[in-house]
Design an enzyme around this catalytic site. Sequence first.
Site, PDB file in Angstrom:
ATOM      1  N   ASP A 258      40.921 -16.295  53.648  1.00  0.00           N
ATOM      2  CA  ASP A 258      40.517 -17.268  52.637  1.00  0.00           C
ATOM      3  C   ASP A 258      39.139 -17.784  53.070  1.00  0.00           C
ATOM      4  O   ASP A 258      38.687 -17.549  54.198  1.00  0.00           O
ATOM      5  CB  ASP A 258      41.545 -18.403  52.503  1.00  0.00           C
TER       6      ASP A 258
HETATM    7  C1  BGC Z   1      40.669 -20.714  47.718  1.00  0.00           C
HETATM    8  C2  BGC Z   1      40.921 -19.278  47.324  1.00  0.00           C
HETATM    9  C3  BGC Z   1      39.742 -18.750  46.576  1.00  0.00           C
HETATM   10  C4  BGC Z   1      38.500 -18.903  47.429  1.00  0.00           C
HETATM   11  C5  BGC Z   1      37.255 -18.378  46.770  1.00  0.00           C
HETATM   12  C6  BGC Z   1      39.349 -20.883  48.430  1.00  0.00           C
HETATM   13  O1  BGC Z   1      39.049 -22.226  48.582  1.00  0.00           O
HETATM   14  O2  BGC Z   1      41.719 -21.189  48.529  1.00  0.00           O
HETATM   15  O3  BGC Z   1      42.089 -19.188  46.547  1.00  0.00           O
HETATM   16  O4  BGC Z   1      39.957 -17.409  46.220  1.00  0.00           O
HETATM   17  O5  BGC Z   1      38.307 -20.271  47.713  1.00  0.00           O
HETATM   18  O6  BGC Z   1      36.886 -19.164  45.709  1.00  0.00           O
END
Ligand code: BGC
Length: 832
Positions: A258
């Site tokens: 993530d």
């Molecule tokens: C989120 C993800 C997301 C990523 C990119 C993160 O803060 O938890 O689900 O895909 O950001 O935007």
Amino acid sequence: MAEALNPSLTRRDAARLLGAAAAVAAVPSRWTARRADVDALLRQLTLEEKVSLLHGATDPASKGQAGYVPGVPRLGIPELRLADGPAGVRVTASATALPAPVALASTFAPDLARRFGAVIGREGRALGMDVLLSPMTNIVRVPQAGRNFETLGEDPLLAAALVAGEIRGIQGEGLIATVKHYAANSFENARQTIDVKVDERTLREIYLPAFEAAVQAGVGAVMAAYNHVNGVYAAEHPHLLTGILRDEWHFGGWVMSDWFATHSGAPALTAGMDMEMPFGVNYGGLTAAVSSGRLAESVVDTAVRRVLVQLDRFGLLGGGRPRPAPDPAGGARAAKEIALAGAVLLRNERDLLPLGRADLADLVVIGPTAASPLVGGGGSARVIPASAESPLTALRRQAGPGGRIRWATGVDLEGVPVPASALALQRTQQGAQQGGAPQAAAQVDHTGADALAAGSSWTWTGTLTAPETGDYDLRIQGAGGVPSFNGSISLTLDGVKIGSVGALLGGNSSLIATSGGLTNAGATVRLEAGVAKPVTVSATGVAGTPLQVRLAWVTPRRRQEALREAAALAKGARAALVFAFNEGTEGADRAALALPNGQDPVIGAVAAANARTAVVLNTGDPVLMPWVGNVSSILQMWYPGQEGADATATLLLGGASPGGKLPVTFPRRAEDVPTARPERYPGVGGVADYSEGVLVGYRHYDAHGIEPLFPFGHGLSYTRFQYDGLSVRAAGGGLSVSFTVANTGWRAGVEVPQVYLGSPPGPPVPMPPRALAGFARVGLSPGERRRVTVAVPPRALQYWSDGRWTLARGRRTVHVGSSSRDLRLRQEVTIR
Ligand code: BGC
């Protein structure tokens, strides 16, 4: 009558169920067939090139997506663009805003999940994306968790069925799907640090099945979660990333972290985390680690191979393949169909819904989200559609010339510009040619024709003085600000930031625009009469769009007025409809389970004024309903996407019957929820103890005999269904459950019959009284009867113990019903 069954598992059944054989059959023929080509490619890559494929970088030609990985053009390895997310493609351009995934979960329809995925898959490819950061399939554990709207409910069997369908839809269009967030990432508060303490059985039975189903469906990538699991970051967890994902499930794709969830270089890579996103904060150092002998190059090769194998499988190597044209009309059709199918009719006393012609001739509609549509939840799952009608407009359009539909906000989210009498302000234009000298300003109210020049930057400073003591909703409203991490149009009171507009992930701005289409942010603050508070408003505009900014407030007096107006309008009308909302978003959990913004008293007042009141909910998850017994009907539309207004009006007016079922339990009281103990949520000392074990969602309510407000699986229809003729037999290591469903009413409708399996007496491990074991979705015309067969998979008969799945033997009850608490048929079986 008890029937003796012997669904003892053959090795093949077990393998099929555990995913090993299925994973090989579903996709990876090419994972292995082209391995030689990939190995040849790998040999030609320098170490630097290999490492560059293992972490994100800044996109030289960004389309506003979340992530980018540069390619190696000399070898035909393409750059990759990775976009969110769960409700549609999140890039700068507008895209189809599908209903929130919780609405998809409410359909209980894997074929609709596939359709949902196909819309995103095609559009993602058309918009220049290669990888989708979706689906999200974390189990709903905490009913007020910020991202509940983005995921597929509280039951692992349901989530598994839907996630598999969605992945097939996405990837069938050539976009690589990423299932997230692996694993046990079930709430937002402290998500980056929290340590989830969870036992292996609970992981296997509750939190992992949907991920396993995603692997079986051939998902190309997995996103590792922010949180720790049992003391180890999920993004460097050997047991999760290698032991389970690779060794047991035979996952052939790659794992990415993530965003900013990587905490080490070599240890994370060695644990099985192949790609750091969004930048190479840690993995940038992998080249040095290999050069200095601290990391074997073969570990880098393994990770790179996993990425290349997927690029090869999706036809992206060596020039890629043509991108499809966007299909906005097709997207809109699917968005509407899914919004219709996922709507859940929670209550319908005296059949107030659907509304009749006479109701439409004298209907009162209340609520801000009736006039400004709440399309989707916030954060990385937010999608900006090209347009979205409001429910009020759709109702008026569908009611036609005979309709008389009046509206009042009831809850004023917008307020009025703070009057000059309450302000003493000076404004300064930054970088202005005339030297930017401060000038007196009466108010901050530059909207529409009074907007400021595109790209200009301004600051207002001075004081704000309230005329009477009370709670004021202070609002900063704007458009045309430069997108920035913290928001570029902001309001500060007494040195504290109250709100900002223009933040990349939405910041604290509302998902509900003002009536003039401005983004609305702010907070409620206590102000004392006559006390001047220092105030600052600043706004930095973006080139090409006029800069609009307004400082507004909702005074305590106005709040009361709005409530009285709503009640007065509802009194005497033939029927009243109240639209109520919550605003689920990434990064924070809801502070409470109650509806926010003082909506409960407004619903109470409208219901007291009009006995024929219906509530339409636009929430992403459960809310408390102190007024439940005072309203006739409740229709849960969730965040229904760009076509939500049309779907809502169609259902309210009887153009279709609601056929969705709750994928989450709605509790009666906050203290009833499984996570109502602080050590479980939000955790104590940085640890969240999942000590409720497998008793998540309805399992908890059933095990403890707690009456929910609305149970899991609940959902009414405008027609009625009858069940009979249950028969159960052993099949393929599981069960085959057959029964007849009849539509006994006067309208066409859809029913979702659900099969629940009871625990054996004296279970070998603590088990919930019943668990969902299968379901179907059946459309029936009036008077129609249909024989339905539901396959109960072998896994539904098993529990996890001592490192393996084991049959829970003995007498077990098969229940069939219309919800987890409306069980119509039952038969005892003996599992040997
Ligand atoms: C989120 C993800 C997301 C990523 C990119 C993160 O803060 O938890 O689900 O895909 O950001 O935007």
